[in-house]
Design a protein around this motif. Structure first.
Motif, PDB file in Angstrom:
ATOM      1  N   SER A 138       0.849  -1.196   0.000  1.00 16.11           N
ATOM      2  CA  SER A 138       0.000   0.000   0.000  1.00 16.11           C
ATOM      3  C   SER A 138       0.879   1.238   0.000  1.00 16.11           C
ATOM      4  CB  SER A 138      -0.908   0.011   1.230  1.00 16.11           C
ATOM      5  OG  SER A 138      -1.829  -1.065   1.170  1.00 16.11           O
ATOM      6  N   ASP A 139       0.534   2.212  -0.844  1.00 15.52           N
ATOM      7  CA  ASP A 139       1.320   3.443  -0.874  1.00 15.52           C
ATOM      8  C   ASP A 139       0.851   4.403   0.209  1.00 15.52           C
ATOM      9  OD1 ASP A 139      -0.962   4.740  -1.805  1.00 15.52           O
ATOM     10  OD2 ASP A 139      -0.256   4.907  -3.864  1.00 15.52           O
ATOM     11  N   TRP A 140       1.385   5.640   0.228  1.00 19.69           N
ATOM     12  CA  TRP A 140       1.076   6.586   1.295  1.00 19.69           C
ATOM     13  C   TRP A 140      -0.382   7.030   1.287  1.00 19.69           C
ATOM     14  CZ3 TRP A 140       3.219   7.733  -3.309  1.00 19.69           C
ATOM     15  CH2 TRP A 140       2.686   8.810  -4.037  1.00 19.69           C
ATOM     16  N   ARG A 141      -1.088   6.774   0.185  1.00 20.88           N
ATOM     17  CA  ARG A 141      -2.516   7.111   0.108  1.00 20.88           C
ATOM     18  C   ARG A 141      -3.400   5.930   0.476  1.00 20.88           C
ATOM     19  NH1 ARG A 141      -2.111   8.473  -6.056  1.00 20.88           N
ATOM     20  NH2 ARG A 141      -1.000   6.493  -5.792  1.00 20.88           N
ATOM     21  N   GLY A 142      -2.759   4.790   0.790  1.00 25.16           N
ATOM     22  CA  GLY A 142      -3.513   3.579   1.095  1.00 25.16           C
ATOM     23  C   GLY A 142      -3.930   2.801  -0.133  1.00 25.16           C
ATOM     24  N   ARG A 143      -3.418   3.176  -1.285  1.00 22.78           N
ATOM     25  CA  ARG A 143      -3.764   2.493  -2.535  1.00 22.78           C
ATOM     26  C   ARG A 143      -2.766   1.380  -2.831  1.00 22.78           C
ATOM     27  NH1 ARG A 143      -5.163   7.742  -6.413  1.00 22.78           N
ATOM     28  NH2 ARG A 143      -6.822   8.607  -5.067  1.00 22.78           N
ATOM     29  N   PRO A 144      -3.240   0.272  -3.389  1.00 18.72           N
ATOM     30  CA  PRO A 144      -2.328  -0.847  -3.657  1.00 18.72           C
ATOM     31  C   PRO A 144      -1.360  -0.533  -4.787  1.00 18.72           C
ATOM     32  CG  PRO A 144      -4.501  -1.302  -4.575  1.00 18.72           C
ATOM     33  CD  PRO A 144      -4.630  -0.040  -3.762  1.00 18.72           C
ATOM     34  N   TYR A 145      -0.133  -0.948  -4.603  1.00 18.40           N
ATOM     35  CA  TYR A 145       0.924  -0.803  -5.608  1.00 18.40           C
ATOM     36  C   TYR A 145       1.607  -2.147  -5.747  1.00 18.40           C
ATOM     37  CZ  TYR A 145       5.656   0.070  -7.288  1.00 18.40           C
ATOM     38  OH  TYR A 145       6.838  -0.009  -7.962  1.00 18.40           O
ATOM     39  N   PHE A 146       1.830  -2.583  -6.975  1.00 20.38           N
ATOM     40  CA  PHE A 146       2.460  -3.876  -7.229  1.00 20.38           C
ATOM     41  C   PHE A 146       3.856  -3.657  -7.797  1.00 20.38           C
ATOM     42  CE2 PHE A 146      -2.004  -4.837  -7.096  1.00 20.38           C
ATOM     43  CZ  PHE A 146      -2.063  -6.078  -6.473  1.00 20.38           C
ATOM     44  N   ALA A 147       4.865  -4.012  -7.011  1.00 23.33           N
ATOM     45  CA  ALA A 147       6.254  -3.936  -7.471  1.00 23.33           C
ATOM     46  C   ALA A 147       6.564  -5.158  -8.327  1.00 23.33           C
ATOM     47  CB  ALA A 147       7.199  -3.893  -6.272  1.00 23.33           C
ATOM     48  N   ASP A 148       7.472  -5.005  -9.274  1.00 25.94           N
ATOM     49  CA  ASP A 148       7.831  -6.144 -10.118  1.00 25.94           C
ATOM     50  C   ASP A 148       8.307  -7.325  -9.282  1.00 25.94           C
ATOM     51  OD1 ASP A 148       7.190  -4.751 -12.411  1.00 25.94           O
ATOM     52  OD2 ASP A 148       9.251  -4.105 -12.804  1.00 25.94           O
ATOM     53  N   PHE A 149       9.216  -7.040  -8.331  1.00 25.35           N
ATOM     54  CA  PHE A 149       9.741  -8.096  -7.457  1.00 25.35           C
ATOM     55  C   PHE A 149      10.017  -7.521  -6.077  1.00 25.35           C
ATOM     56  CE2 PHE A 149      11.242  -9.170 -11.750  1.00 25.35           C
ATOM     57  CZ  PHE A 149      10.751 -10.460 -11.884  1.00 25.35           C
ATOM     58  N   ALA A 150       9.900  -8.391  -5.089  1.00 20.89           N
ATOM     59  CA  ALA A 150      10.394  -8.081  -3.748  1.00 20.89           C
ATOM     60  C   ALA A 150      11.242  -9.254  -3.296  1.00 20.89           C
ATOM     61  CB  ALA A 150       9.248  -7.858  -2.769  1.00 20.89           C
ATOM     62  N   TRP A 151      12.463  -8.963  -2.853  1.00 22.51           N
ATOM     63  CA  TRP A 151      13.348  -9.978  -2.284  1.00 22.51           C
ATOM     64  C   TRP A 151      13.362  -9.739  -0.784  1.00 22.51           C
ATOM     65  CZ3 TRP A 151      18.931 -10.135  -0.852  1.00 22.51           C
ATOM     66  CH2 TRP A 151      19.419 -11.456  -0.775  1.00 22.51           C
ATOM     67  N   LEU A 152      12.778 -10.671  -0.037  1.00 24.05           N
ATOM     68  CA  LEU A 152      12.549 -10.469   1.389  1.00 24.05           C
ATOM     69  C   LEU A 152      13.337 -11.490   2.193  1.00 24.05           C
ATOM     70  CD1 LEU A 152       8.662 -10.009   1.213  1.00 24.05           C
ATOM     71  CD2 LEU A 152      10.446  -8.249   1.021  1.00 24.05           C
ATOM     72  N   THR A 153      14.318 -11.019   2.936  1.00 22.40           N
ATOM     73  CA  THR A 153      15.122 -11.873   3.794  1.00 22.40           C
ATOM     74  C   THR A 153      15.157 -11.256   5.190  1.00 22.40           C
ATOM     75  OG1 THR A 153      17.273 -10.788   3.468  1.00 22.40           O
ATOM     76  CG2 THR A 153      16.568 -12.361   1.769  1.00 22.40           C
ATOM     77  N   GLU A 154      15.826 -11.930   6.103  1.00 20.83           N
ATOM     78  CA  GLU A 154      15.961 -11.376   7.440  1.00 20.83           C
ATOM     79  C   GLU A 154      16.793 -10.103   7.448  1.00 20.83           C
ATOM     80  OE1 GLU A 154      17.519 -14.338  10.019  1.00 20.83           O
ATOM     81  OE2 GLU A 154      15.757 -15.643   9.892  1.00 20.83           O
ATOM     82  N   ALA A 155      17.671  -9.967   6.459  1.00 16.36           N
ATOM     83  CA  ALA A 155      18.601  -8.835   6.445  1.00 16.36           C
ATOM     84  C   ALA A 155      18.087  -7.626   5.682  1.00 16.36           C
ATOM     85  CB  ALA A 155      19.940  -9.272   5.851  1.00 16.36           C
ATOM     86  N   VAL A 156      17.225  -7.833   4.686  1.00 15.84           N
ATOM     87  CA  VAL A 156      16.850  -6.719   3.816  1.00 15.84           C
ATOM     88  C   VAL A 156      15.493  -6.970   3.176  1.00 15.84           C
ATOM     89  CG1 VAL A 156      17.993  -7.698   1.788  1.00 15.84           C
ATOM     90  CG2 VAL A 156      17.653  -5.227   1.921  1.00 15.84           C
ATOM     91  N   LYS A 157      14.771  -5.869   2.918  1.00 12.01           N
ATOM     92  CA  LYS A 157      13.554  -5.899   2.112  1.00 12.01           C
ATOM     93  C   LYS A 157      13.855  -5.089   0.855  1.00 12.01           C
ATOM     94  CE  LYS A 157      10.768  -4.110   5.167  1.00 12.01           C
ATOM     95  NZ  LYS A 157       9.503  -3.645   5.798  1.00 12.01           N
ATOM     96  N   LEU A 158      14.032  -5.790  -0.253  1.00  5.44           N
ATOM     97  CA  LEU A 158      14.497  -5.154  -1.488  1.00  5.44           C
ATOM     98  C   LEU A 158      13.393  -5.171  -2.539  1.00  5.44           C
ATOM     99  CD1 LEU A 158      17.090  -3.995  -2.909  1.00  5.44           C
ATOM    100  CD2 LEU A 158      17.441  -6.302  -3.793  1.00  5.44           C
TER     101      LEU A 158
END
Length: 213
Positions: free
Chosen positions: A59-79
């Protein structure tokens, strides 16, 4: 398992986890550019698709959904990784769309994500550039707890510092960055040169003749 097999399995897994608009968005959004990124850049870089999420909803700052191409989610980083074509992201944008995209990137950074935007042209024609830059970025978050890996991490940190300085790197730069003595700093720089770690372009490079100044 080769890329095509891994990609099919990975995509099927994410399809099964989704429903409604999130599933439809995955079907529509994971297109040629995104698949090209995985094949040309991410797979050669990582050799797997672990922790990588396609068409990741935020969700963006307006509360609207935004779809990123990819998210790489680990314990160390949210990319967040975006593959941007010149047409839709530059040529065909008006001022409002351009401002909204920049604001979104700042917002994502503010809530804890790292945002990386790659050119579709580079993904298609010069993937080695994307691989090099992502490798430099990801190495900052891949810290092993083993003492034997500490010298390798120090070398990575020194190379990153050389890129950031914009001039030939000197032992005293490494001393200040890593908190090591002069002899250790010189050794790290010599090891980088022996490994052929030279950054070309502009003033960002390692000069063997400047190491002992």
């Amino acid at each position: 398992m080769d890329f095509d097999q891994a990609h099919r399995l990975w995509l099927d897994t994410h399809r099964k986890r989704r429903s409604g608009e999130r599933k439809d968005r995955l079907e529509r959004g994971h297109g040629h550019g995104e698949q090209l990124f995985l094949r040309n850049v991410w797979w050669p870089l990582r050799g797997d698709l672990d922790h990588l999420h396609p068409e990741y909803e935020i969700s963006d700052w307006r509360g609207r959904p935004y779809f990123a191409d990819f998210a790489w989610l680990t314990e160390a980083v949210k990319l967040i990784i975006e593959v941007k074509g010149f047409g839709p992201h530059v040529r065909d944008m008006d001022r409002t769309m351009y401002s909204r995209e920049l604001n979104r990137e700042v917002f994502l950074q503010a809530i804890g994500y790292r945002v990386v935007s790659l050119s579709y042209d580079d993904v298609e024609r010069q993937p080695e550039i994307c691989i090099m830059l992502l490798r430099m970025l990801l190495s900052r978050f891949e810290v092993s707890g083993q003492q034997a890996d500490l010298p390798k991490l120090a070398l990575k940190s020194t190379l990153l510092q050389a890129v950031q300085l914009g001039r030939p790197i000197r032992p005293k730069d490494v001393e200040a960055q890593l908190g090591v003595n002069h002899r250790t700093a010189v050794r790290y720089l010599q090891q980088l040169c022996e490994l052929g770690a030279v950054v070309r372009g502009g003033a960002v490079y390692l000069l063997a003749g400047s190491l002992l100044r």
